[in-house]
Design an enzyme around this catalytic site. Structure first.
Site, PDB file in Angstrom:
ATOM      1  N   LYS A   1      -0.854   2.650   7.025  1.00  0.00           N
ATOM      2  CA  LYS A   1      -1.408   1.288   6.987  1.00  0.00           C
ATOM      3  C   LYS A   1      -0.285   0.254   7.118  1.00  0.00           C
ATOM      4  CE  LYS A   1      -5.743   2.032   4.567  1.00  0.00           C
ATOM      5  NZ  LYS A   1      -6.049   3.005   3.566  1.00  0.00           N
TER       6      LYS A   1
ATOM      7  N   SER B   1     -13.694  -2.294  -8.793  1.00  0.00           N
ATOM      8  CA  SER B   1     -14.917  -2.185  -9.600  1.00  0.00           C
ATOM      9  C   SER B   1     -14.674  -1.188 -10.725  1.00  0.00           C
ATOM     10  CB  SER B   1     -16.074  -1.671  -8.739  1.00  0.00           C
ATOM     11  OG  SER B   1     -16.172  -2.420  -7.558  1.00  0.00           O
TER      12      SER B   1
ATOM     13  N   ASP C   1       0.861  -1.179   0.000  1.00  0.00           N
ATOM     14  CA  ASP C   1       0.000   0.000   0.000  1.00  0.00           C
ATOM     15  C   ASP C   1       0.898   1.229   0.000  1.00  0.00           C
ATOM     16  OD1 ASP C   1      -3.264   0.282   0.830  1.00  0.00           O
ATOM     17  OD2 ASP C   1      -2.033   2.100   0.888  1.00  0.00           O
TER      18      ASP C   1
ATOM     19  N   CYS D   1     -19.371   2.351  -3.397  1.00  0.00           N
ATOM     20  CA  CYS D   1     -19.735   1.493  -4.539  1.00  0.00           C
ATOM     21  C   CYS D   1     -21.078   1.844  -5.173  1.00  0.00           C
ATOM     22  CB  CYS D   1     -19.791   0.036  -4.076  1.00  0.00           C
ATOM     23  SG  CYS D   1     -18.192  -0.606  -3.607  1.00  0.00           S
TER      24      CYS D   1
ATOM     25  N   THR E   1     -11.462   3.102  -7.297  1.00  0.00           N
ATOM     26  CA  THR E   1     -11.899   3.543  -8.625  1.00  0.00           C
ATOM     27  C   THR E   1     -12.997   4.583  -8.402  1.00  0.00           C
ATOM     28  OG1 THR E   1     -13.190   1.485  -8.605  1.00  0.00           O
ATOM     29  CG2 THR E   1     -11.300   1.558 -10.081  1.00  0.00           C
TER      30      THR E   1
END
Ligand SMILES: NC(=O)c1ccc[n+]([C@@H]2O[C@H](COP(=O)([O-])OP(=O)(O)OC[C@H]3O[C@@H](n4cnc5c(N)ncnc54)[C@H](O)[C@@H]3O)[C@@H](O)[C@H]2O)c1
Length: 440
Positions: free
Chosen positions: A48, A132, A43, A272, A97
């Site tokens: 993180k 996605s 990442d 999403c 995305t």
């Protein structure tokens, strides 16, 4: 904790690398580890990487223990350094995305990762995209960039697409129990991804092309956007007709076939469902095709915050104006039991309330502080009897499982419930629900 690096991880076992250790990537890493795969996590967010190195989870559905154990036993190695990818057998990409300011697909993250892969990918590696996206992305965007490595897709390098179906906050189902759709650029690519994913997921659903797999995800999310927006518009219709939408849905849901219930709410948020259909709409426009359902659903969804604020105001006891009212919002995440605020409708609703002069406070057990779209910073207040009693309205936006319904009922003057979480009302408290048809 033992010192582990990418060369010692896995002791020669088949290794999987996951790029993008967010809401999708970290749970996916855990799913692979639980089936015995050593995982390299990459990442660009150093916080993180540091958290994982320290054995800490930043995703609610994953415990610190699981990360700590994996790191100390050498099953998980997290880094920002792409060069370690040379030791992986498969590389899975789970980067964001999002949408651009013009509501068009923004593939910057995916393109950047793909470019970063070119100098490091090795013969016979499998690359799987999970982000996605619109149909055509893997073939038209990712493949040409990967081919700059000189490796031939299908023979020397394998490229696949498998849409992610993680449901954050849902503890009733493990990721591996959710059927996994897989696809490949060539037959051999499909065989490779199927063979890998069969070892982790209970059921693999192979489709004939990466385009079909990409569109499968967009169908699932467009279906939810359209149906939830429809039931939100239906709830508004019920308000106008003075008929309770919740009762009507409950009755309709008894039909044993041909009806699937969807439930109203303050508008759809998250990374999403409001986003992915706009990827499809963009693609449809490129091809001169119609996507009117998406357009209408998007418009209804965007109009929900103003509707909620109007209803809250219309039912304020003694017709008190918003300018003299204190509103206590319960829940600011985009869905229950997660700490994710992305695209949450709480932000536009709070901004509208502030714009109209209300005094605003909020409580969310998962979000200590938030920034409203206009930059206003708010801190979560404790949900005390005094806080509830001091509010002219408790506005429930999220039905977190820990919501203390009886406690809120006991102390509030007026509750506006957008989720039908409060089931009864005691004498004295005023309860209005989105779509309940209450007259103001
Ligand atoms: N969150 C969900 O519930 C969900 C469900 C299904 C599908 N998806 C899709 O999965 C994808 C990832 O979503 P998410 O929610 O996990 O996003 P996220 O923002 O939680 O995580 C993405 C991670 O990718 C990292 N990243 C970005 N660019 C990078 C780069 N060049 N190199 C290394 N790391 C990089 C970011 O730092 C971040 O940690 C999106 O396409 C999303 O639409 C999300």
């Amino acid at each position: 904790m033992k010192e582990i690096d990418s060369t010692t991880i896995g002791n020669g076992r088949e290794k999987v690398a996951i790029i993008g250790l967010g809401f999708v990537g970290l749970p996916l890493a855990v799913a692979f580890m639980r089936k015995g795969f050593p995982v390299i996590g990459i990442d660009m967010d150093e916080r993180k990487i540091r958290a994982i190195g320290a054995g800490k989870s930043y995703i609610q559905d994953i415990s610190d223990d699981e990360i700590e154990r994996a790191v100390s036993e050498g099953d998980l190695f997290a880094t920002t350094d792409y060069s370690v990818l040379s030791s992986a057998d498969a590389i899975i990409v789970c980067v964001p995305t999002p949408l651009s300011n013009e509501n068009a697909p923004d593939l910057t993250f995916l393109i950047n990762v793909t470019r970063q892969l070119v100098p490091v990918i090795k013969l016979h590696q499998l690359v799987v995209i999970e982000s996605s996206t619109y149909p055509g992305t893997t073939k038209e965007i990712v493949q040409p960039i990967l081919e700059q490595s000189g490796l031939e897709i299908g023979r020397q390098l394998h490229l696949a697409y498998s849409p992610e179906r993680v449901d954050p906050g849902n503890r009733s189902m493990q990721m591996n129990e959710i059927p996994k759709v897989v696809s490949g650029i060539t037959e051999r690519c499909l065989e490779r991804v199927s063979a890998l994913y069969e070892r982790v997921f209970d059921r693999i659903v192979a489709v004939s092309s990466t385009d079909a797999a990409e569109l499968t995800k967009l169908l699932e999310n467009t279906y939810r956007l359209v149906n939830i927006s429809f039931i939100n518009e239906f709830a508004r219709l019920c308000d106008a007709l003075h008929i309770n939408v919740w009762e009507v849905i409950q009755a309709a849901a008894t039909k044993p076939y041909g009806y699937s219930p969807f439930y109203p709410g303050p508008g759809i948020g998250g990374h999403c469902i409001p986003v992915d259909p706009l990827y499809l709409q963009w693609k449809a426009e490129q091809k001169g095709a119609s996507s009117r359902f998406i357009e209408i659903a998007h418009t209804v969804n965007e109009s929900m915050p103003a509707y909620i604020v109007d209803r809250v105001q219309a039912h304020l006891p003694s017709n008190k104006p918003l300018t003299e009212s204190r509103i206590l919002v319960y829940g600011v995440t985009y869905k229950k039991d997660t700490a994710d605020m992305r695209e949450s409708m709480a932000s536009p609703i709070i901004r509208l309330l502030l714009d109209q002069g209300a005094e605003l406070r909020y409580h969310d057990p998962y979000i200590d502080a938030m920034q409203v779209n206009d930059g206003t910073k708010l801190n979560s207040v404790a949900l005390t009897a005094e806080e509830i009693a001091g509010a002219d309205c408790v506005l429930i936006l999220v039905d977190h499982s820990v919501l203390p319904a009886e406690f809120i009922l006991e102390h509030s003057k007026y509750i506006f419930d957008t989720r039908n979480i409060i089931k009864s009302v005691k004498t004295g408290a005023k309860l209005v629900k989105l779509g309940d048809g209450a007259k103001s």
